[in-house]
Motif scaffolding. Structure first.
Motif, PDB file in Angstrom:
ATOM      1  N   SER A  56       0.822  -1.211   0.000  1.00 50.75           N
ATOM      2  CA  SER A  56       0.000   0.000   0.000  1.00 50.75           C
ATOM      3  C   SER A  56       0.855   1.259   0.000  1.00 50.75           C
ATOM      4  CB  SER A  56      -0.924   0.006   1.231  1.00 50.75           C
ATOM      5  OG  SER A  56      -1.874  -1.034   1.151  1.00 50.75           O
ATOM      6  N   ASN A  57       1.997   1.200   0.696  1.00 50.25           N
ATOM      7  CA  ASN A  57       2.891   2.357   0.774  1.00 50.25           C
ATOM      8  C   ASN A  57       3.819   2.464  -0.440  1.00 50.25           C
ATOM      9  OD1 ASN A  57       1.854   3.031   3.303  1.00 50.25           O
ATOM     10  ND2 ASN A  57       3.357   1.765   4.387  1.00 50.25           N
ATOM     11  N   GLN A  58       3.719   1.490  -1.345  1.00 47.87           N
ATOM     12  CA  GLN A  58       4.565   1.444  -2.538  1.00 47.87           C
ATOM     13  C   GLN A  58       6.049   1.471  -2.181  1.00 47.87           C
ATOM     14  OE1 GLN A  58       3.057   4.616  -5.157  1.00 47.87           O
ATOM     15  NE2 GLN A  58       1.820   3.090  -6.214  1.00 47.87           N
ATOM     16  N   ASP A  59       6.383   0.752  -1.111  1.00 49.25           N
ATOM     17  CA  ASP A  59       7.777   0.660  -0.671  1.00 49.25           C
ATOM     18  C   ASP A  59       7.960  -0.689   0.027  1.00 49.25           C
ATOM     19  OD1 ASP A  59      10.313   0.876   0.277  1.00 49.25           O
ATOM     20  OD2 ASP A  59       9.935   2.568   1.623  1.00 49.25           O
ATOM     21  N   ILE A  60       8.580  -1.648  -0.682  1.00 53.30           N
ATOM     22  CA  ILE A  60       8.704  -2.991  -0.113  1.00 53.30           C
ATOM     23  C   ILE A  60      10.032  -3.213   0.599  1.00 53.30           C
ATOM     24  CG2 ILE A  60       7.119  -4.009  -1.787  1.00 53.30           C
ATOM     25  CD1 ILE A  60       9.575  -5.097  -3.257  1.00 53.30           C
ATOM     26  N   GLY A  86       0.361   7.104 -12.058  1.00 52.23           N
ATOM     27  CA  GLY A  86      -0.104   8.122 -11.124  1.00 52.23           C
ATOM     28  C   GLY A  86      -1.079   7.647 -10.066  1.00 52.23           C
ATOM     29  N   TYR A  87      -1.074   6.363  -9.723  1.00 52.79           N
ATOM     30  CA  TYR A  87      -1.962   5.896  -8.666  1.00 52.79           C
ATOM     31  C   TYR A  87      -1.271   4.850  -7.812  1.00 52.79           C
ATOM     32  CZ  TYR A  87      -2.897   1.304 -10.797  1.00 52.79           C
ATOM     33  OH  TYR A  87      -2.767   0.022 -11.275  1.00 52.79           O
ATOM     34  N   THR A 124      -8.759  -0.129  -2.525  1.00 49.46           N
ATOM     35  CA  THR A 124      -9.096   1.015  -3.370  1.00 49.46           C
ATOM     36  C   THR A 124      -7.858   1.472  -4.141  1.00 49.46           C
ATOM     37  OG1 THR A 124      -8.604   2.599  -1.595  1.00 49.46           O
ATOM     38  CG2 THR A 124     -10.880   1.854  -1.797  1.00 49.46           C
ATOM     39  N   ASP A 125      -8.086   2.169  -5.247  1.00 44.94           N
ATOM     40  CA  ASP A 125      -7.008   2.835  -5.973  1.00 44.94           C
ATOM     41  C   ASP A 125      -7.131   4.332  -5.713  1.00 44.94           C
ATOM     42  OD1 ASP A 125      -6.158   0.440  -7.001  1.00 44.94           O
ATOM     43  OD2 ASP A 125      -7.221   0.657  -8.910  1.00 44.94           O
ATOM     44  N   VAL A 126      -6.016   4.974  -5.358  1.00 45.11           N
ATOM     45  CA  VAL A 126      -6.051   6.402  -5.053  1.00 45.11           C
ATOM     46  C   VAL A 126      -5.014   7.141  -5.888  1.00 45.11           C
ATOM     47  CG1 VAL A 126      -6.849   6.015  -2.690  1.00 45.11           C
ATOM     48  CG2 VAL A 126      -4.396   6.184  -3.137  1.00 45.11           C
ATOM     49  N   LYS A 129      -0.845  11.873  -6.202  1.00 45.73           N
ATOM     50  CA  LYS A 129      -0.617  13.274  -5.836  1.00 45.73           C
ATOM     51  C   LYS A 129      -1.660  13.816  -4.872  1.00 45.73           C
ATOM     52  CE  LYS A 129       1.795  14.503 -10.126  1.00 45.73           C
ATOM     53  NZ  LYS A 129       1.785  15.355 -11.350  1.00 45.73           N
ATOM     54  N   THR A 130      -2.933  13.543  -5.137  1.00 39.02           N
ATOM     55  CA  THR A 130      -3.997  14.148  -4.340  1.00 39.02           C
ATOM     56  C   THR A 130      -4.491  13.254  -3.205  1.00 39.02           C
ATOM     57  OG1 THR A 130      -5.796  13.288  -5.735  1.00 39.02           O
ATOM     58  CG2 THR A 130      -4.775  15.373  -6.399  1.00 39.02           C
ATOM     59  N   GLY A 131      -4.270  11.954  -3.334  1.00 40.17           N
ATOM     60  CA  GLY A 131      -4.777  11.026  -2.319  1.00 40.17           C
ATOM     61  C   GLY A 131      -6.253  10.725  -2.483  1.00 40.17           C
ATOM     62  N   LYS A 132      -6.895  11.306  -3.507  1.00 39.77           N
ATOM     63  CA  LYS A 132      -8.325  11.074  -3.722  1.00 39.77           C
ATOM     64  C   LYS A 132      -8.558   9.679  -4.299  1.00 39.77           C
ATOM     65  CE  LYS A 132     -10.991  14.184  -5.365  1.00 39.77           C
ATOM     66  NZ  LYS A 132     -11.635  15.189  -6.227  1.00 39.77           N
ATOM     67  N   ARG A 133      -9.664   9.085  -3.871  1.00 38.79           N
ATOM     68  CA  ARG A 133      -9.991   7.743  -4.348  1.00 38.79           C
ATOM     69  C   ARG A 133     -10.417   7.784  -5.809  1.00 38.79           C
ATOM     70  NH1 ARG A 133     -14.574   4.440  -1.270  1.00 38.79           N
ATOM     71  NH2 ARG A 133     -15.952   5.577  -2.687  1.00 38.79           N
TER      72      ARG A 133
END
Length: 544
Positions: A56-60, A86-87, A124-126, A129-133
Motif C-alpha cells: 500500500s505504501n509502494q515501498d517494499i 499516477g496511482y 481502493t485505488d487512489v 498526488k492528491t490522495g483522492k480515491r
C-alpha cells in the motif's frame, strides 16, 4: 460400487495426507525444539500484514529481508507501473480472518510450509498526488496460499527472525546491503539458511499442491546429475524472468531482459517489441498477474549440450498502449495467456544451493541485476546470459492443447499438473469458436465453475479471452487431442466418483463441438471412471 470405492479412496487419501502433514510437523519439531505451529502461524499473520502495508505504501524495502527475488521483482515492477500511471493500490483495515497450515514437506534441500490465509481489506485505488480515491475495488474476503521455505537444520530463535526485523545470525536490527546481505555480519538473509523465506504467493483459484515430484518428467534424472537441483529455485527464477519481460514491454527497452535471456531470444523479442511500436506509443500489458508458475518437463542434456526445463506460466493482462509521457490507453479486456517458458543451462553446471531465492543477483559477486547494454554483471564482469551460471530463457511459446493429457490429471492423488481453470478455458475456447455464449450455455458453465471454486470473475475472464479473438488459449488441433482433453476433464470431475448434471452437460457440449457423439463421450467418461476405480482400489489396499 465404483462410485463408493472412488469416494472412499479419496477420503482415505485426504486422511493419509493429513496424517503425513502431522508427521512432518512432529519431525520438524524434533529437529527444531523451538518450533511451534501456533507461533509460526502468528509469524505468517504478521508477515501478511507487513506485506500488505508495504504494498500500500509502494515501498517494499521493509519486507525485503524475508521475500524471495521472484516476489521482490513482482511487487517492484507492479509498483513502478502504478507510479508511472499516477496511482497506488491502497489496502486499508486489513484483517486476517483465519490462517492454517495446509501442507508440510521436507527434503534434503528445504523444509516447506504452506499456509492458507483468509483475509479482508478495503481495496481502493487512489491518486498518488492528491490522495483522492479513483475507484473502489472490493472489500470482500479473499484467500491466498503463502509458501515459506528454509534449509533443514535451521533452529527457531525466539524473537530473532526476519519477519521481526532481527538478523537471526548476529541478532542485530536488519539493514540490507544491495547484495541482500546483513550489513552487520554479511549473512545472505534470503538464502533460507537462517530463517523462513516467503517464496511464493498463490491465489486460491490457482492453488495446486504437487507433492510427488516424480510425476514431473525428468525430475529424478536431473536430480541424479545435479544433487542441489530443486523446483523452488526454478520457479523463482522463472518468476524473475517473467517480470523482466513484462518490464521490457512496459518500458519498450530490451535491456531489462538482457541478463536473463539468451542473445538468440533477445534478437527475436526485440523485433516483436518494435513491431508493436508506432511513432507515438507502444504495446504493454496492464495489470499483469501471474496465476501459475509450474515446471512441466525437465530434459537433461548430454555433454556439450544444454539442459532444458519447460515451465508453464499462466498469466493474464490487459492490452494497453503507453507513450513517452506515461499516458496509458487501454485497448482490450483482461485475458488469460498461458505460455511455456523454456529455460536452458549448460550441461554440467550445478545448482548453487546458497542462491535459490536470489534469482536476480549475480551468483559470483551477489550484485543485483540491472539493465545495461550487455549480458554481463555490471560489477564483476561475469557472463550472466549464456547459461554458464544459471538458467536463462531460450524461448516463450503458447501452451498447446497437446500438453493437456489425462495422465496430467490425477483425481485420487490430487496432483494435477494442469490447473483446473486452464483446462476449463481450453474447453470453452473449443466450444465457442464464434465467441458467443448463450444463456443456457452460460448457466452450465457457471454451475460447473461454482462446483470447482472458480469465481464468476475468473469465469468472466475466460469468456472475455474467448471473445477477444486473440489466439492465447489452447485449442485441440485434432479429434485425438479433443479426446485427450475430454478424458482429462472427466478425470477431474470424477474425482469424487460422481458426475453432476452441469458436469455432464459441459462434457457433452465440448464433445459435440469436436464432432463426438454422446455415445463417444459416455465411453470416454466410463473409461476414465474405470481407471479411477482401479487406482482407488490400490489406494485402499496401500492405506489398510
Amino acid at each position: 460400487y465404483e462410485t463408493h470405492t472412488i469416494t472412499r479412496a479419496g477420503k482415505l487419501r485426504r486422511e493419509q495426507e493429513h496424517q503425513e502433514m502431522q508427521n512432518a510437523l512432529d519431525a520438524l519439531k524434533q529437529r527444531d525444539p523451538g518450533f511451534s505451529k501456533e507461533k509460526f502461524v502468528q509469524k505468517v499473520n504478521r508477515a501478511f500484514i507487513a506485506v500488505q502495508e508495504a504494498w500500500s505504501n509502494q515501498d517494499i524495502s521493509s519486507v525485503n529481508q524475508f521475500i524471495s527475488d521472484g516476489i521482490d521483482e513482482r511487487f517492484s515492477l507492479q509498483i513502478e507501473m502504478q507510479k508511472a500511471e499516477g496511482y497506488r493500490n491502497r489496502m486499508e483495515n486489513i484483517t486476517v480472518q483465519s490462517s492454517r497450515i495446509v501442507g508440510v514437506f521436507s527434503d534434503s534441500h528445504f523444509d516447506t510450509i504452506h499456509v492458507e490465509v483468509i483475509a479482508r481489506a478495503d481495496d481502493t485505488d487512489v491518486d498518488v498526488k492528491t490522495g483522492k480515491r479513483i475507484r473502489m475495488n472490493t472489500s470482500a474476503p479473499f484467500t491466498e496460499y503463502w509458501s515459506f521455505l528454509r534449509k533443514p537444520g535451521v533452529q527457531t530463535l525466539e524473537g530473532k527472525g526476519l519477519v521481526e526485523g532481527v538478523c537471526p545470525n548476529c541478532g542485530a536490527p536488519i539493514e540490507l546491503s544491495d547484495t541482500g546481505k546483513c550489513e552487520n555480519c554479511d549473512s545472505v538473509l534470503t538464502s533460507g539458511e537462517y530463517d523462513w523465506v516467503l517464496a511464493e504467493i498463490t491465489q486460491s483459484i490457482e492453488w495446486n499442491l504437487v507433492s510427488d515430484k516424480s510425476l514431473i518428467p525428468g525430475f529424478e534424472s536431473m536430480e541424479a546429475v545435479d544433487p542441489g537441483f530443486n523446483l523452488q529455485h526454478i520457479e523463482d527464477r522463472t518468476s524473475v524472468i517473467f517480470w523482466r519481460l513484462i518490464k521490457t514491454w512496459f518500458t519498450n527497452d530490451i535491456s531489462e531482459a538482457r541478463k536473463v535471456s539468451l542473445p538468440s531470444f533477445l534478437e527475436g523479442f526485440d523485433k516483436q517489441l518494435s513491431s508493436t511500436r508506432t511513432d507515438s506509443d507502444w504495446l504493454f500489458f496492464k495489470d499483469a498477474a501471474v496465476g501459475t508458475v509450474e515446471v512441466q518437463n525437465i530434459v537433461p542434456g548430454a555433454k556439450n549440450r544444454m539442459d532444458r526445463i519447460e515451465v508453464l506460466v499462466k498469466w493474464s493482462g490487459i492490452n494497453a498502449r503507453r507513450n513517452e509521457d506515461s499516458k496509458v490507453r487501454v485497448t482490450g479486456r483482461k485475458i488469460i495467456r498461458p505460455q511455456i517458458y523454456t529455460l536452458v543451462r549448460k550441461h554440467g553446471i550445478r545448482t548453487a544451493i546458497d542462491q535459490n531465492f536470489r534469482s536476480s543477483h549475480c551468483p559470483g559477486c551477489g550484485a543485483p541485476y540491472a539493465g545495461g547494454s550487455t549480458g554481463e554483471c555490471e560489477y564483476c564482469g561475469r557472463p550472466l546470459n549464456d547459461g554458464s551460471q544459471d538458467w536463462v530463457l531460450e524461448s516463450v511459446n503458447r501452451f498447446s492443447a497437446s500438453r493437456i493429457t489425462a495422465k496430467a490429471i490425477d483425481g485420487i492423488e490430487r496432483a494435477a499438473l494442469i490447473p483446473p481453470k486452464l483446462l476449463l478455458a481450453a474447453m470453452v475456447k473449443a466450444m465457442y469458436v464464434d465467441g458467443e455464449v448463450d444463456e443456457k450455455e452460460m448457466k452450465t458453465l457457471s454451475s460447473f465453475a461454482q462446483s470447482r471454486n472458480i469465481t464468476d470473475e475468473h469465469l468472466t475472464e475466460i469468456i472475455n479471452t474467448v471473445k477477444s479473438g486473440q489466439d492465447t488459449l489452447p485449442t485441440p488441433g485434432s479429434q485425438a487431442e479433443a479426446r485427450e482433453i475430454l478424458a482429462a476433464m472427466s478425470r477431474m470431475v470424477l474425482a469424487d466418483g460422481r458426475l453432476t448434471g452441469s458436469e455432464k452437460n459441459l462434457l457433452q457440449a465440448f464433445g459435440e463441438s469436436q464432432g463426438l457423439a454422446w455415445a463417444d463421450v459416455k465411453l470416454i467418461i466410463a473409461q476414465q471412471k474405470a481407471k479411477l476405480y482401479i487406482e482407488a482400489k490400490q489406494v485402499i489396499k496401500e492405506t489398510r
